[in-house]
Design a protein around this motif. Structure first.
Motif, PDB file in Angstrom:
ATOM      1  N   GLU A 203      57.428  75.136 -28.434  1.00 13.32           N
ATOM      2  CA  GLU A 203      57.686  74.358 -29.206  1.00 13.32           C
ATOM      3  C   GLU A 203      56.499  73.134 -30.033  1.00 13.32           C
ATOM      4  O   GLU A 203      55.766  73.456 -28.835  1.00 13.32           O
ATOM      5  N   GLU A 205      53.825  70.701 -30.056  1.00 14.18           N
ATOM      6  CA  GLU A 205      53.833  69.512 -29.514  1.00 14.18           C
ATOM      7  C   GLU A 205      53.685  68.524 -30.340  1.00 14.18           C
ATOM      8  O   GLU A 205      53.566  67.170 -30.223  1.00 14.18           O
ATOM      9  N   LYS A 208      54.877  66.275 -32.895  1.00 16.40           N
ATOM     10  CA  LYS A 208      55.928  65.400 -32.269  1.00 16.40           C
ATOM     11  C   LYS A 208      55.122  63.936 -32.131  1.00 16.40           C
ATOM     12  O   LYS A 208      56.307  62.786 -31.713  1.00 16.40           O
ATOM     13  N   GLN A 213      55.920  61.731 -36.437  1.00 13.84           N
ATOM     14  CA  GLN A 213      57.879  61.272 -36.581  1.00 13.84           C
ATOM     15  C   GLN A 213      57.659  60.389 -37.705  1.00 13.84           C
ATOM     16  O   GLN A 213      58.803  60.158 -38.691  1.00 13.84           O
ATOM     17  N   ILE A 339      58.203  70.089 -39.859  1.00 17.15           N
ATOM     18  CA  ILE A 339      59.061  68.663 -39.089  1.00 17.15           C
ATOM     19  C   ILE A 339      60.286  69.665 -38.773  1.00 17.15           C
ATOM     20  O   ILE A 339      61.463  70.588 -38.384  1.00 17.15           O
ATOM     21  N   GLU A 342      60.397  73.787 -37.293  1.00 17.42           N
ATOM     22  CA  GLU A 342      60.017  73.517 -35.646  1.00 17.42           C
ATOM     23  C   GLU A 342      61.756  73.056 -35.019  1.00 17.42           C
ATOM     24  O   GLU A 342      61.882  73.514 -34.261  1.00 17.42           O
ATOM     25  N   ASN A 343      61.948  72.231 -36.129  1.00 16.43           N
ATOM     26  CA  ASN A 343      63.892  72.042 -35.708  1.00 16.43           C
ATOM     27  C   ASN A 343      64.756  72.904 -36.238  1.00 16.43           C
ATOM     28  O   ASN A 343      65.687  73.532 -35.380  1.00 16.43           O
ATOM     29  N   ARG A 346      63.543  75.306 -33.261  1.00 13.60           N
ATOM     30  CA  ARG A 346      64.570  74.416 -31.280  1.00 13.60           C
ATOM     31  C   ARG A 346      65.988  75.066 -31.267  1.00 13.60           C
ATOM     32  O   ARG A 346      66.961  74.897 -31.139  1.00 13.60           O
TER      33      ARG A 346
END
Length: 600
Positions: A203, A205, A208, A213, A339, A342-343, A346
């Motif tokens: 992931e 980093e 984040k 964010q 984002i 990446e979500n 995940r």
């Protein structure tokens, strides 16, 4: 109804449907043009006779009908293109029955120069088993088909594949719809290794960090400020300050987003194909438990893959400078969609490779099912539990058309056994060995085979048939053959040739053994090799012109002699390509040399 009649009927049906949809497509194209012009004319007339207040409803109605016509037009285009694809598929199947292969893919990108058998048995190439079978369209599907042909499966895997192939064979609508879904998307064959690299990577980093964010919410302040300036409620300074902040934040993540897109963006078209293929699979009723299990695991694939495709498409808009200036910077587009990317990773990273491999498995099974359907006289092989067993009745080469195919029967059982095949030139020794080898490869992949009856055990095929000299490696053809035989000996002694920890016995095919040296050395070398192989977990075929080798081993219990021969009829050589027991003592080299003008 024969396969040929089935394919011909389907080709005619789909061609007629495609022609009808083309007519509808043309009609709707004319209708759209007329509708566009009519909307302009009616709007003008409305303004002229009733005033501008009535123009807006007319325009709204005209645009609504126009958008409906666009949607209808695209749906008709899709149906036309799908029926065209189905027409091509059935035309391709008809040509396959004549061993004419229209598809360009040869599978040669999956070939390995030192593979145990693929080169000698024409597994890949312009006239190959891969081309005979291949009904895959994704890169992953083609790679899986190649893997199944290069490596034998376990007995349990073979039996399950046979059952799945049998069920899919009768599902011609499903199988061809699966192919047509892939054919409609140009990028379907794009390699997916970069996508796998991205999904398996850790992931990110950096995204984040609080600056991203929390920063992703800034557009909720910036966009109202821009609107307030546009309507003269605020001076331009306020939104400009916010846009500068946006630019600073976006710059921090720019390279990271670019790297992610480099791995994935080219695959958006391929992802569309995978989503369509998974949807086709999920909507089909199956009965076999393994097919149902694969279908269940694929149930969430289509919406998830479509969502990934949408994210990548929207991220790809950043390549347009105008878009980035007008939309990208004010909305922090890169951050919003990175984002989301990446979500998605995940949430689905563990499933993506599984989904693509399941689709590839359906494509590969479809390839074997297509061979099964097109050749109803081919049989499902029996898989023996014995270490080495081969028993075939009326075995033929699947690449030779039925009306020209000559079949033979043979049996070999037990370790350390050798079948010596002697015979005159051009009598069929090499073709027979390839026939046996190819059908064993098909059997151990889970396919039907070209025979009336076929039994074999799980074995590792090894061939030495086309060894040749190499200027690049400074290697003579004789030394090249010695290197190949060394590989065979090493393979027999290796502990690595195992499936599920079970050491596979070797089944070898050696053609014109040691042909590159003098007759005495050839005889002595072949004899020594046979005696050495007799002591191992290996059996197989050796073809030779050395009749003394066959005679010398005639009474040995671990050797059987078979032969091919020819006869002279009215001065011409005639071959029947039939296998006979015993050593062949009649040869035709002198007649062949006379035939080209050498005075004997």
């Amino acid at each position: 109804m024969s396969p040929q009649q089935t394919f011909q009927n389907r080709q005619d049906t789909f061609q007629n449907l495609a022609d009808n949809f083309q007519k509808q497509y043309n009609q709707w194209a004319i209708f759209r043009a007329i509708l566009f012009l009519a909307t302009i004319a009616v709007s003008y007339a409305t303004n002229l006779f009733w005033g501008g207040n009535y123009v807006i409803p007319v325009v709204i109605i005209g645009i609504s009908v126009f958008l409906f016509s666009v949607s209808k037009h695209l749906k008709i285009k899709y149906l036309r293109d799908k029926n065209r694809a189905l027409t091509r598929l059935n035309e391709d199947e008809l040509k396959r029955l004549e061993n004419i292969f229209t598809r360009a893919e040869t599978g040669e990108q999956f070939a390995e120069s030192n593979h145990f058998y693929s080169s000698d048995l024409d597994i890949f190439g312009k006239q190959s088993i891969f081309k005979l079978l291949n009904r895959t369209h994704t890169f992953t599907g083609s790679a899986m088909l190649a893997e199944w042909l290069k490596f034998p499966a376990t007995k349990s895997e073979i039996l399950v594949r046979q059952e799945m192939v049998a069920e899919l064979s009768s599902k011609i609508d499903f199988r061809q719809n699966l192919e047509a879904s892939a054919l409609l998307i140009e990028e379907v064959a794009e390699p997916t290794h970069k996508l796998f690299q991205w999904s398996n990577s850790p992931e990110n980093e950096e995204i984040k960090k609080p600056i991203f964010q929390y920063g992703k919410y800034l557009p909720y302040l910036t966009i109202p400020l821009i609107l307030a300036w546009a309507f003269d409620f605020l001076p331009i300074g306020y939104p400009l300050v916010m846009l500068v902040i946006h630019g600073f934040i976006g710059k921090q993540i720019y390279e990271t987003v670019s790297n992610a897109l480099e791995q994935t963006l080219r695959l958006t078209g391929a992802l569309k194909a995978y989503a369509s293929l998974s949807e086709t699979v999920v909507n089909e009723p199956f009965t076999h438990p393994q097919l149902l299990q694969l279908q269940s695991e694929l149930s969430e694939a289509s919406p998830a893959i479509k969502a990934l495709e949408d994210i990548l498409n929207k991220l790809g808009n950043r390549a347009n400078p105008f878009f980035m200036f007008i939309v990208g910077i004010p909305t922090l587009w890169d951050i919003q969609y990175f984002i989301k990317l990446e979500n998605w990773k995940r949430q689905h990273r563990d499933n993506l490779s599984k989904w693509l491999l399941i689709i590839a498995q359906f494509e590969t099974l479809n390839s074997f099912a297509g061979l099964h359907f097109a050749n109803p006289d081919f049989v499902k092989p029996e898989i023996s539990d014995d270490s080495i067993a081969l028993k075939v009745t009326s075995l033929g080469h699947p690449m030779i058309r039925k009306m020209k195919r000559i079949t033979n029967s043979i049996e070999i059982e037990g370790e350390g056994k050798t079948v010596i095949i002697t015979g005159s030139n051009m009598s069929g020794k090499s073709t027979f060995q390839r026939t046996v080898g190819v059908n064993i490869v098909l059997a151990l992949a889970g396919s039907v085979v070209c025979a009336e009856a076929f039994t074999c055990s799980c074995m590792q095929i090894f061939t030495s048939m086309r060894t040749q000299d190499s200027l690049e490696e400074d290697t003579s053809s004789f030394y090249a053959e010695l290197k190949r035989l060394k590989t065979l000996i090493q393979a027999i002694n290796s502990k690595q040739l195992a499936v599920n920890s079970y050491q596979l016995p070797i089944f070898y095919f050696l053609d014109e053994i040691l042909k590159g040296t003098n007759s005495k050395d050839r005889h002595d070398g072949a004899k020594a090799l046979m005696l050495q192989l007799h002591k191992t977990r290996a059996s197989g075929f050796i073809s030779t012109h050395d009749v003394e080798l066959g005679d010398e081993f005639e009474k040995q219990g671990f050797v059987e002699n078979y032969s091919f021969s020819s006869e002279v009829v009215n001065g011409d050589l005639v071959f029947d390509y039939k296998l006979r027991a015993g050593v062949c003592h009649s040869f035709n080299a002198s007649l062949l040399m006379k035939g080209i003008g050498i005075e004997m």
